[in-house]
Design a protein around this motif. Structure first.
Motif, PDB file in Angstrom:
ATOM      1  N   VAL A  26      45.053  42.233  34.690  1.00  0.00           N
ATOM      2  CA  VAL A  26      44.500  43.593  34.624  1.00  0.00           C
ATOM      3  C   VAL A  26      44.690  44.314  35.956  1.00  0.00           C
ATOM      4  O   VAL A  26      45.076  45.485  35.990  1.00  0.00           O
ATOM      5  N   PHE A  29      48.458  44.996  36.464  1.00  0.00           N
ATOM      6  CA  PHE A  29      48.817  46.055  35.527  1.00  0.00           C
ATOM      7  C   PHE A  29      48.360  47.406  36.056  1.00  0.00           C
ATOM      8  O   PHE A  29      49.130  48.375  36.089  1.00  0.00           O
ATOM      9  N   ARG A  65      49.867  45.323  28.053  1.00  0.00           N
ATOM     10  CA  ARG A  65      48.425  45.591  28.147  1.00  0.00           C
ATOM     11  C   ARG A  65      47.781  45.669  26.773  1.00  0.00           C
ATOM     12  O   ARG A  65      46.637  45.227  26.585  1.00  0.00           O
TER      13      ARG A  65
END
Length: 188
Positions: A26, A29, A65
């Motif tokens: 996360v 990303f 994602r």
């Protein structure tokens, strides 16, 4: 999972316990997407090769994602942070009155922002790709939609940053630092 430090901080105070919230995927990303979007936006009409490469990289990140939103850890999952509109509006009202509850993961407004950003970016990538095909090559309509979605994304990013700053102030925690370290202060 709670981590408690045995060290003594400045002034003899024990630092607050923290919890792991944002997994490495996360965090990577998030910062990669931010960097690539700035690159794509800055090179739009001037350096087409870089713009297109950044766009394809963004599309790959978005696809990853979305998958991670279903199989990733608790705070990365859509089921953890996508709330009904009434909860989002109630949270925004409470936030404006500086009485919004603190969330360890994304709050309802943050969840709505993630969905809005994903939708705008997917639309930007799709229209960008369409402009490279024979069917839509030179289409002014697709080009205008692409530019509109890119500019909409800029507006969403500004709103996102403002929301992060307000929530950081309201809850007295550095949310930018937590997106770097992956950790947040444990429950109050």
């Amino acid at each position: 999972m709670r981590t408690v430090s045995n060290t003594i901080g400045a002034g003899g105070a024990t630092p607050p316990a923290t919890v792991k919230v944002w997994d490495p995927f996360v965090r990577i990303f998030h910062w990669s997407l931010a960097s690539l979007f700035v690159l794509a936006y800055a090179t739009g009409d001037d350096i087409e090769r870089v713009h297109v490469a950044a766009g394809y990289a963004i599309a790959g990140l978005l696809a990853s994602r979305v998958v991670w939103g279903f199989i990733g850890p608790q705070h990365a999952r859509f089921s953890n942070f996508v709330h009904p509109p009434r909860e989002v509006f109630a949270y925004l009202r409470d936030m404006a009155m500086l009485r919004a509850p603190r969330y360890i993961g994304h709050n309802p407004a943050g969840g709505a922002m993630i969905v809005a950003l994903l939708v705008a970016l997917v639309g930007t990538c799709v229209t960008g790709y369409m402009m490279t095909t024979d069917a839509y090559w030179g289409s002014k309509l697709v080009e205008h939609i692409h530019e509109f979605l890119a500019n909409l994304t800029v507006g969403l990013v500004v709103a996102h940053v403002l929301g992060v700053l307000i929530a950081s102030f309201e809850h007295r925690e550095n949310l930018v630092a937590s997106m770097i370290s992956g950790r947040k202060r444990a429950a109050d």
